[in-house]
Scaffold this motif. Sequence first.
Motif, PDB file in Angstrom:
ATOM      1  N   VAL A 232       0.867  -1.183   0.000  1.00  0.00           N
ATOM      2  CA  VAL A 232       0.000   0.000   0.000  1.00  0.00           C
ATOM      3  C   VAL A 232       0.899   1.227   0.000  1.00  0.00           C
ATOM      4  O   VAL A 232       1.821   1.338   0.821  1.00  0.00           O
ATOM      5  N   LEU A 233       0.634   2.136  -0.934  1.00  0.00           N
ATOM      6  CA  LEU A 233       1.483   3.305  -1.109  1.00  0.00           C
ATOM      7  C   LEU A 233       0.676   4.564  -0.806  1.00  0.00           C
ATOM      8  O   LEU A 233      -0.420   4.761  -1.345  1.00  0.00           O
ATOM      9  N   ARG A 234       1.220   5.395   0.042  1.00  0.00           N
ATOM     10  CA  ARG A 234       0.671   6.729   0.275  1.00  0.00           C
ATOM     11  C   ARG A 234       1.854   7.654   0.470  1.00  0.00           C
ATOM     12  O   ARG A 234       2.534   7.579   1.503  1.00  0.00           O
ATOM     13  N   ASP A 235       2.063   8.528  -0.518  1.00  0.00           N
ATOM     14  CA  ASP A 235       3.265   9.351  -0.557  1.00  0.00           C
ATOM     15  C   ASP A 235       4.479   8.417  -0.522  1.00  0.00           C
ATOM     16  O   ASP A 235       4.643   7.585  -1.388  1.00  0.00           O
ATOM     17  N   LYS A 236       5.304   8.542   0.521  1.00  0.00           N
ATOM     18  CA  LYS A 236       6.461   7.653   0.647  1.00  0.00           C
ATOM     19  C   LYS A 236       6.274   6.612   1.736  1.00  0.00           C
ATOM     20  O   LYS A 236       7.214   5.879   2.062  1.00  0.00           O
ATOM     21  N   ASP A 237       5.085   6.534   2.303  1.00  0.00           N
ATOM     22  CA  ASP A 237       4.789   5.503   3.297  1.00  0.00           C
ATOM     23  C   ASP A 237       4.391   4.223   2.584  1.00  0.00           C
ATOM     24  O   ASP A 237       3.448   4.204   1.789  1.00  0.00           O
ATOM     25  N   ILE A 238       5.126   3.157   2.851  1.00  0.00           N
ATOM     26  CA  ILE A 238       4.916   1.877   2.159  1.00  0.00           C
ATOM     27  C   ILE A 238       4.776   0.789   3.221  1.00  0.00           C
ATOM     28  O   ILE A 238       5.626   0.660   4.119  1.00  0.00           O
ATOM     29  N   GLU A 239       3.712  -0.001   3.103  1.00  0.00           N
ATOM     30  CA  GLU A 239       3.503  -1.106   4.029  1.00  0.00           C
ATOM     31  C   GLU A 239       2.739  -2.210   3.310  1.00  0.00           C
ATOM     32  O   GLU A 239       2.030  -1.952   2.337  1.00  0.00           O
ATOM     33  N   PRO A 240       2.883  -3.466   3.771  1.00  0.00           N
ATOM     34  CA  PRO A 240       2.124  -4.558   3.143  1.00  0.00           C
ATOM     35  C   PRO A 240       0.623  -4.374   3.338  1.00  0.00           C
ATOM     36  O   PRO A 240       0.170  -3.821   4.347  1.00  0.00           O
ATOM     37  N   LEU A 241      -0.137  -4.842   2.364  1.00  0.00           N
ATOM     38  CA  LEU A 241      -1.588  -4.741   2.456  1.00  0.00           C
ATOM     39  C   LEU A 241      -2.122  -5.553   3.631  1.00  0.00           C
ATOM     40  O   LEU A 241      -3.085  -5.156   4.292  1.00  0.00           O
ATOM     41  N   ALA A 242      -1.546  -6.709   3.901  1.00  0.00           N
ATOM     42  CA  ALA A 242      -1.960  -7.570   5.005  1.00  0.00           C
ATOM     43  C   ALA A 242      -0.749  -8.384   5.459  1.00  0.00           C
ATOM     44  O   ALA A 242       0.256  -8.481   4.753  1.00  0.00           O
ATOM     45  N   ARG A 243      -0.871  -8.954   6.615  1.00  0.00           N
ATOM     46  CA  ARG A 243       0.210  -9.784   7.162  1.00  0.00           C
ATOM     47  C   ARG A 243      -0.284 -11.187   7.508  1.00  0.00           C
ATOM     48  O   ARG A 243       0.407 -11.935   8.196  1.00  0.00           O
ATOM     49  N   ALA A 244      -1.474 -11.535   7.062  1.00  0.00           N
ATOM     50  CA  ALA A 244      -2.021 -12.864   7.335  1.00  0.00           C
ATOM     51  C   ALA A 244      -1.237 -13.922   6.568  1.00  0.00           C
ATOM     52  O   ALA A 244      -0.717 -13.671   5.471  1.00  0.00           O
ATOM     53  N   ASP A 245      -1.171 -15.110   7.118  1.00  0.00           N
ATOM     54  CA  ASP A 245      -0.495 -16.215   6.441  1.00  0.00           C
ATOM     55  C   ASP A 245      -1.317 -16.656   5.232  1.00  0.00           C
ATOM     56  O   ASP A 245      -2.513 -16.923   5.352  1.00  0.00           O
ATOM     57  N   PRO A 246      -0.690 -16.756   4.075  1.00  0.00           N
ATOM     58  CA  PRO A 246      -1.449 -17.161   2.881  1.00  0.00           C
ATOM     59  C   PRO A 246      -1.727 -18.657   2.872  1.00  0.00           C
ATOM     60  O   PRO A 246      -1.094 -19.440   3.592  1.00  0.00           O
ATOM     61  N   LEU A 247      -2.680 -19.053   2.046  1.00  0.00           N
ATOM     62  CA  LEU A 247      -2.939 -20.466   1.795  1.00  0.00           C
ATOM     63  C   LEU A 247      -1.824 -21.051   0.937  1.00  0.00           C
ATOM     64  O   LEU A 247      -1.044 -20.311   0.321  1.00  0.00           O
ATOM     65  N   PRO A 248      -1.707 -22.379   0.851  1.00  0.00           N
ATOM     66  CA  PRO A 248      -0.708 -22.969  -0.051  1.00  0.00           C
ATOM     67  C   PRO A 248      -1.022 -22.621  -1.509  1.00  0.00           C
ATOM     68  O   PRO A 248      -2.161 -22.332  -1.865  1.00  0.00           O
ATOM     69  N   PRO A 249      -0.024 -22.639  -2.374  1.00  0.00           N
ATOM     70  CA  PRO A 249      -0.259 -22.374  -3.803  1.00  0.00           C
ATOM     71  C   PRO A 249      -1.240 -23.378  -4.403  1.00  0.00           C
ATOM     72  O   PRO A 249      -1.342 -24.529  -3.948  1.00  0.00           O
ATOM     73  N   LEU A 250      -1.941 -22.952  -5.437  1.00  0.00           N
ATOM     74  CA  LEU A 250      -2.871 -23.844  -6.128  1.00  0.00           C
ATOM     75  C   LEU A 250      -2.103 -24.978  -6.794  1.00  0.00           C
ATOM     76  O   LEU A 250      -1.067 -24.761  -7.424  1.00  0.00           O
ATOM     77  N   GLY A 251      -2.623 -26.176  -6.674  1.00  0.00           N
ATOM     78  CA  GLY A 251      -2.005 -27.335  -7.301  1.00  0.00           C
ATOM     79  C   GLY A 251      -1.251 -28.220  -6.343  1.00  0.00           C
ATOM     80  O   GLY A 251      -1.031 -29.401  -6.638  1.00  0.00           O
ATOM     81  N   LEU A 252      -0.823 -27.692  -5.204  1.00  0.00           N
ATOM     82  CA  LEU A 252      -0.094 -28.506  -4.231  1.00  0.00           C
ATOM     83  C   LEU A 252      -1.046 -29.295  -3.337  1.00  0.00           C
ATOM     84  O   LEU A 252      -0.854 -30.497  -3.128  1.00  0.00           O
ATOM     85  N   PHE A 253      -2.074 -28.617  -2.811  1.00  0.00           N
ATOM     86  CA  PHE A 253      -3.044 -29.260  -1.917  1.00  0.00           C
ATOM     87  C   PHE A 253      -4.442 -28.778  -2.293  1.00  0.00           C
ATOM     88  O   PHE A 253      -4.608 -27.681  -2.835  1.00  0.00           O
ATOM     89  N   PRO A 254      -5.465 -29.564  -2.008  1.00  0.00           N
ATOM     90  CA  PRO A 254      -6.839 -29.088  -2.252  1.00  0.00           C
ATOM     91  C   PRO A 254      -7.161 -27.889  -1.365  1.00  0.00           C
ATOM     92  O   PRO A 254      -6.645 -27.755  -0.254  1.00  0.00           O
ATOM     93  N   LEU A 255      -8.028 -27.030  -1.854  1.00  0.00           N
ATOM     94  CA  LEU A 255      -8.454 -25.886  -1.066  1.00  0.00           C
ATOM     95  C   LEU A 255      -9.283 -26.348   0.133  1.00  0.00           C
ATOM     96  O   LEU A 255     -10.002 -27.345   0.045  1.00  0.00           O
ATOM     97  N   PRO A 256      -9.218 -25.643   1.238  1.00  0.00           N
ATOM     98  CA  PRO A 256     -10.028 -26.031   2.410  1.00  0.00           C
ATOM     99  C   PRO A 256     -11.507 -25.798   2.142  1.00  0.00           C
ATOM    100  O   PRO A 256     -11.883 -25.032   1.240  1.00  0.00           O
TER     101      PRO A 256
END
Length: 357
Positions: A232-256
Amino acid sequence: MIRIKAGVPRRTRPRTHSRPPARPRRRPLSRAFALGLPTAWGATALTFKLACPLAQQYGLGARIVTGAVFFAVGTGLVLHVRRTLLRELRQVRRVAGAAQSALLRPLPPHIGGLDVAAVQLSADRGATIGGDLYEAVGTEHGVRVVMGDARGHGLAAVGTAAAVLGSFREAVYDEPDLGGVLRRLERALARHLRARSSDGPDAEEFVTVLLLEIRPDGEVRALNCGHPWPYVLRDKDIEPLARADPLPPLGLFPLPPELPTVDCRHLLPGEALLLHTDGAEDARDARGRFFPLPEVLAEAMGEQPRSPEAVLRDIVTALLHHTDGAPADDVALLMLSNDGAPSGARDAGISGSAARA
């Protein structure tokens, strides 16, 4: 919709049962010319050698003339072959460019009240696309965005990226929530991998996917399967949109069974999102140092508001300088900027984008 210019009468042709004259076929003639010209040059050289009295002599002058004749014939043959190969190469590039543009088509500069810009770099020389994928579509649910990265890079991963992108472009209009879109992508990827495995042994394949939904009021919702979170960008302030743990990539395991979206925040006027693939942050220079994307991004934003195109241009320039013009992995960047349009204008933009699609 078919448009007819007013005041211009339509020409009518008399009906006839005779066939229109066939157009001359140029390809056989061009092939005959391509084969006939080298043959003529070779016949000329052979005739000179066998029939010309000067070619039968062994004096210095005769040898110079004979050498000049054969040099001219050889030069003509080389130039002819070079011209033929260049013509075929241009044709192949035109076909490849059309196919690549159909897969990763250019994004409109404005979607649903958001300024949009994207850029993609392929690790394979001569290719304009690779395993990275992105798309942004205005729908009745809001602006929906996908950013993904297929395993591998370059042309080898294009088929996987095409399967995911094709499914996304259909699902965003049909599915009321992001969870339904993600399940459609999973099924499309599974079908693609089954088709590939039927042709022979298939290695483990997967795709990291980030789905975003930016609603008309600016609320951002996300589903992340193993992909880097955007900034997320506002002027020169930069931070991640979220910090939640992502799910595994598609194709490795079925979706929950349950796919709750992550309610991130509201994208306020003057703010922007930068989506990227891991090829940007993992790019290394000759000394093994990673590309400092957040620092370069802060510098590219500058003191004054800048367009997404200008920001991405500076990032790409810095990335190519960092990797000496040869990134080891595909890189995709997508920037979405809230231009501050009111909610009504944003809704109108979304409806217009959906109608055009």
